[in-house]
Design a protein around this motif. Structure first.
Motif, mmCIF file in Angstrom:
data_model
loop_
_atom_site.group_PDB
_atom_site.id
_atom_site.type_symbol
_atom_site.label_atom_id
_atom_site.label_comp_id
_atom_site.label_asym_id
_atom_site.label_seq_id
_atom_site.Cartn_x
_atom_site.Cartn_y
_atom_site.Cartn_z
ATOM 1 N N ALA A 1 1.621 49.975 30.029
ATOM 2 C CA ALA A 1 0.930 50.638 28.911
ATOM 3 C C ALA A 1 -0.545 50.818 29.231
ATOM 4 N N GLU A 2 -1.161 49.806 29.831
ATOM 5 C CA GLU A 2 -2.577 49.894 30.196
ATOM 6 C C GLU A 2 -2.804 51.032 31.189
ATOM 7 N N LYS A 3 -1.896 51.160 32.152
ATOM 8 C CA LYS A 3 -2.001 52.236 33.145
ATOM 9 C C LYS A 3 -1.932 53.604 32.463
ATOM 10 N N TYR A 4 -0.992 53.758 31.541
ATOM 11 C CA TYR A 4 -0.844 55.041 30.851
ATOM 12 C C TYR A 4 -2.036 55.353 29.953
ATOM 13 N N TYR B 1 -0.612 59.306 26.779
ATOM 14 C CA TYR B 1 -0.916 58.568 25.555
ATOM 15 C C TYR B 1 0.371 58.130 24.849
ATOM 16 N N LEU B 2 1.321 59.047 24.738
ATOM 17 C CA LEU B 2 2.596 58.704 24.104
ATOM 18 C C LEU B 2 3.363 57.662 24.916
ATOM 19 N N HIS B 3 3.334 57.802 26.233
ATOM 20 C CA HIS B 3 3.978 56.796 27.081
ATOM 21 C C HIS B 3 3.293 55.438 26.912
ATOM 22 N N GLY B 4 1.974 55.444 26.786
ATOM 23 C CA GLY B 4 1.256 54.187 26.569
ATOM 24 C C GLY B 4 1.669 53.512 25.274
ATOM 25 N N ILE B 5 1.835 54.292 24.218
ATOM 26 C CA ILE B 5 2.274 53.726 22.940
ATOM 27 C C ILE B 5 3.680 53.149 23.069
#
Length: 171
Positions: free
Chosen positions: A103-106, A89-93
């Motif tokens: 970001a979509e993958k994360y 979630y943090l990586h996506g942000i």
């Protein structure tokens, strides 16, 4: 800093020594040791590096957040399933600022692994809806927006959801 299993072993050893202190009549030492062991048990369920990364994220310091997350070398082994969800979630942000595909993958991986708080689930789905909208996938974005609206019980994301629905009408 420690592996999740090492934290449990340390907690069990401290609890065993606390029981010994109770038997010896040192009640104060036993209580202090039980409180100390509760810290290791807490850190088993809430990883200290992810907590520090959330503090950096709260200050809008994406580089600092990325720095803390990079200290976790093997997230699959070092983190529990929910912690892996928040790691992704943090990586996506972080990647939502630069690389939408990453970001979509994360975000999808974070949703698959699970997030504890409804607000975090709503935020992840809202972010995925924004990514889908930018990639011209209107149906997927609509579904994700509706799910985010259901999860946002305190209406903290109501303005963002409303704004996104207005932008979707333009597509």
């Amino acid at each position: 800093m420690f592996n999740k299993n090492i934290k449990l072993v340390i907690a069990v050893l401290i609890i065993a020594y606390a029981v010994y202190q109770f038997i010896e009549g040192n009640i104060g030492n036993g209580i202090s040791l039980l409180l100390l062991s509760s810290i290791f048990i807490f850190l088993y369920f809430r990883n200290e590096i992810i907590l520090l990364a959330f503090l950096k994220m709260r200050k809008q310091d994406l580089a600092g957040t990325q720095n803390w997350l990079s200290k976790i070398k093997n997230p699959e082994a070092a983190l529990t399933t929910k912690q892996q969800g928040y790691y992704n979630y943090l990586h996506g942000i972080i990647f939502s600022q630069t690389n939408l595909t990453q970001a979509e993958k994360y975000f999808k991986k974070a949703l698959k692994l699970g997030l504890t708080m409804d607000y975090d689930l709503a935020m992840a789905k809202l972010s995925l809806a924004g990514i889908a909208m930018q990639k011209r996938r209107k149906r997927e974005a609509t579904l994700l927006l509706n799910e985010a609206k259901k999860l946002d019980k305190q209406n903290m994301l109501a303005d963002q959801i409303k704004m996104m629905k207005q932008q979707m009408k333009k597509i």
